[in-house]
Design an enzyme around this catalytic site. Structure first.
Site, short mmCIF file in Angstrom:
data_model
loop_
_atom_site.label_atom_id
_atom_site.label_comp_id
_atom_site.label_asym_id
_atom_site.label_seq_id
_atom_site.Cartn_x
_atom_site.Cartn_y
_atom_site.Cartn_z
CG HIS A 1 -1.78 1.16 1.30
ND1 HIS A 1 -2.15 2.01 2.28
CD2 HIS A 1 -2.88 1.43 0.35
CE1 HIS A 1 -2.95 2.99 2.02
NE2 HIS A 1 -3.55 2.52 0.72
CD GLU B 1 -3.55 7.75 0.68
OE1 GLU B 1 -3.43 8.85 0.08
OE2 GLU B 1 -4.17 7.11 0.31
CG HIS C 1 -8.45 3.07 -4.12
ND1 HIS C 1 -9.36 2.83 -3.20
CD2 HIS C 1 -7.90 1.91 -4.79
CE1 HIS C 1 -10.01 1.58 -3.10
NE2 HIS C 1 -9.16 1.16 -4.28
CD GLU D 1 -11.84 4.64 -4.12
OE1 GLU D 1 -12.41 4.32 -2.96
OE2 GLU D 1 -10.96 5.52 -4.18
CD GLU E 1 -13.60 4.66 0.42
OE1 GLU E 1 -13.00 5.67 0.35
OE2 GLU E 1 -12.92 3.66 -0.03
#
Length: 673
Positions: free
Chosen positions: A380, A382, A450, A469, A475
């Site tokens: 991941h 971010e 995303h 996404e 979510e």
């Protein structure tokens, strides 16, 4: 015989490429002749128009490019040449909704030259498929045009009628497409994103989008009348739209056209307008079904940052790996593992370190343990929109993951802007996202993106771009102030957002009685959560709930069984915003799967099983809404039944309010005589 075939082919091409001359106009039809595009160079203007089955759907619409500090490239042209070709070929995807894709179109390439002023050159290429049209501008290398700043495109889309449209606004609600699709008349819209889907009063569906978005700004649509839009490119922070150097090509502007709604969702035009696979060795690209700590974070069970509830720990990772191995999942996504999450990480992404794990996350031990269990860690990254900061570490970050046998990474850009000022869907963003995909491929890493720029078929060229996404996903059901996604949401996105490619929606929630901010909740039945694995395509598909919520639930078997890639796909019945019934055939077997979902209305549907292979019997494993099921009052009941069926039968299914049905048609090794 060969001579006769050549004559017939020549007659066919002459019929499909009609009325072409170098003075003013040229028409070209789709291989099945249903769609006809006419290009006109009349009265000093460039226009195109489109008919479907002999009736106009796009009225004469202006074409051209507008430059900063230069005359527009849109009028006073002569036609120098018209090249025509017919293509009919097949190619195979490494993964997808179809194993084999037919690329069949008629093309005209029109070479233009200004007949006054600078005598600049421009080409316009039209490709007409059975499922729609694509056209683009090409500006060749020339002595009087070099580096340019494009201030906009002048491409119009003038409809013949006041159509209904399903649309989302541009940037006013958020900058990464996470809005509800609204249905209205064109007159009630403003500037809208693509894909945008239209329905004429006569029941013809059109969808405007683009394909092969490369080093260019994303196209949005600005309303100009109650029947028309004009292309509006997303700007850099200084107002410029695109920086280019001749020769250059624009993305393809696409219009899907059909009178059968299901064919809109299964169109392959966008893929066909992208370049073939650019990655030589794709043996490492592996579609997957995975689990992770993600839903627990959104519910507040875990935190991304350090502390008593830190989710990204070695112990949690091993626990999830054990669950994945036990149930046949091949990946575990762990977010919040690296330094930078403490405090308000959304405010400043430059604190992220993509090479330094938190002390309680032993990546080497986790990946070693996962290898023993045949379960990979999914990484991941971010960024909080700090694109330059990410790029400064990107090479080493992917090298670090590759060293630790991580071959898939979820990227995120949770911020209104990239680097504090640029839109995600500007040329700035397009360049950044492409760099991520290309660098990831260098280190044999797949990407789940995303907060992306919208999909335009790039997965054909870079099949390591697995999914994105770019929509309101699951979510929102954990914390959204509006209470979460309503039941009709997932009956709209197959015909809107998903026309842009795979969607990482993260289905599979089984527990509905959780405490959440704003009293948000999942507004489906449990059976509908199963059906979403068929109606929503993603080659990396998550079982999103907490592992403990799957224990002892018989319906979990469907999630374990359902594939993530398909050799064939058919939308059997649908109405946008009401219901969807989709059937897909497994990539590696003769098994078929069916997902049927509805909005808040109960309904009974009769499903014709003629899509099944003709010479086979099937055991239908049916997961349907149980007695008393209702998305508001009782989402849990699931009835599991079995029935032997064949392709000459029909099946009645009952959908509860907010409900669904999921079916596995397991082929029986017996030939019908």
């Amino acid at each position: 015989m060969k001579y006769i075939l050549k004559i017939l082919l020549g007659i066919s091409i002459l019929f499909l490429l009609q009325n072409c001359n170098r003075q003013s106009r040229c028409s070209v039809s789709s291989p099945d002749t249903n769609i006809c595009v006419t290009f006109l160079n009349e009265n000093g203007n460039l226009t195109y128009e489109v008919t479907y089955k002999g009736k106009p759907v796009i009225n004469p619409s202006q074409m051209g490019i507008s430059f900063k500090n230069l005359e527009d490239l849109n009028k006073n042209f002569e036609i120098l040449d018209i090249k025509q070709q017919t293509i009919d070929e097949n190619w195979q995807q490494p993964w997808g909704e179809f194993k084999n894709v037919r690329n069949n179109y008629q093309e005209i390439a029109i070479s233009l030259k200004e007949n006054e002023g600078e005598n600049r050159l421009m080409n316009i290429i039209f490709r007409v498929f059975n499922d729609g049209i694509g056209f683009r501008y090409e500006v060749p290398k020339q002595s009087n045009l070099d580096k340019v700043v494009i201030s906009d495109e002048l491409t119009e889309f003038v409809f013949s009628e006041e159509n209904d449209v399903w649309w989302t606004p541009v940037h006013s609600e958020n900058s990464f497409y996470e809005s509800f699709y609204k249905k209205s008349k064109i007159a009630e819209t403003d500037t809208i994103n693509t894909p945008a889907t239209f329905k004429t009063p006569n029941g013809i569906y059109l969808a405007i989008h683009e394909a092969n978005l490369t080093d260019y700004a994303s196209m949005t649509l600005r309303k100009t009348s109650n029947k028309s839009y004009v292309s509006e490119l997303v700007a850099w922070s200084n107002g410029d739209k695109v920086y280019a150097t001749a020769p250059f090509k624009t993305p393809w502007r696409t219009i899907l056209i059909t009178d059968k709604l299901g064919e809109l969702a299964t169109a392959t035009l966008m893929l066909n307008l992208n370049e073939p696979n650019a990655i030589k060795d794709i043996s490492w690209i592996e579609p997957s079904k995975y689990i992770g700590i993600w839903w627990g974070m959104h519910l507040g069970k875990y935190t991304w940052g350090q502390g008593d509830k830190h989710g990204a720990t070695t112990l949690n990772a091993i626990k999830y790996i054990d669950f994945a191995a036990k149930h046949g999942f091949n990946g575990v996504l762990i977010e919040g593992w690296n330094v930078g999450w403490d405090g308000d990480w959304t405010a400043d992404g430059t604190n992220f370190n993509f090479l330094q794990p938190y002390p309680d996350f032993d990546i080497e031990e986790i990946t070693r343990y996962g290898a023993l269990k045949n379960v990979r860690l999914i990484g991941h990254h971010e960024t909080a929109g700090a694109a330059k900061h990410y790029e400064s570490q990107m090479e080493e970050a992917f090298k670090f993951y590759h060293k630790n046998a991580v071959n898939a990474v979820k990227t995120g850009y949770v911020h209104k802007y990239l680097d504090g000022k640029e839109w995600h869907d500007s040329q700035y963003g397009v360049r950044h996202y492409r760099k991520v995909i290309e660098t990831a491929a260098k280190y044999e890493i797949m990407i789940d993106n995303h907060e992306p720029v919208k999909g335009t078929g790039l997965q054909r060229t870079y099949p390591n771009l697995m999914t994105q996404e770019g929509a309101r996903g699951q979510e929102y059901n954990a914390w959204s102030p509006d209470g979460g996604n309503p039941p009709n949401h997932t009956t709209i996105i197959p015909f809107t957002r998903m026309l842009a490619g795979p969607l990482d929606f993260t289905p599979g929630i089984f527990h509905f009685d959780y405490n959440s901010q704003n009293k948000a909740r999942v507004q489906t039945t449990l059976a509908k959560q199963l059906a979403l694995y068929v109606t929503i395509f993603s080659p990396q598909q998550m079982a999103a709930d907490l592992p403990e919520n799957y224990d002892g639930v018989s319906a979990f078997q469907f999630i374990k069984d359902v594939p993530v890639i398909w050799s064939d796909t058919k939308v059997l019945d649908a109405e946008i915003g009401e219901f969807v019934v989709t059937a897909r055939k497994d990539w590696d077997s003769n098994d078929w799967y069916l997902g049927a979902i509805t909005n808040e209305k109960e309904r009974v549907l009769s499903i014709n099983l003629s899509f099944l292979d003709k010479d086979m019997l099937y055991k239908a494993e049916i997961y349907s809404d149980g007695k008393g099921a209702n998305y508001l009052s009782n989402p849990y009941p699931v009835e599991i039944t079995h029935k032997t069926v064949s392709s000459n039968e029909s099946l009645q299914i009952n959908l509860a309010s907010g409900g669904g049905t999921a079916i596995r048609f397991k082929s029986i090794p017996q030939i019908i005589k």
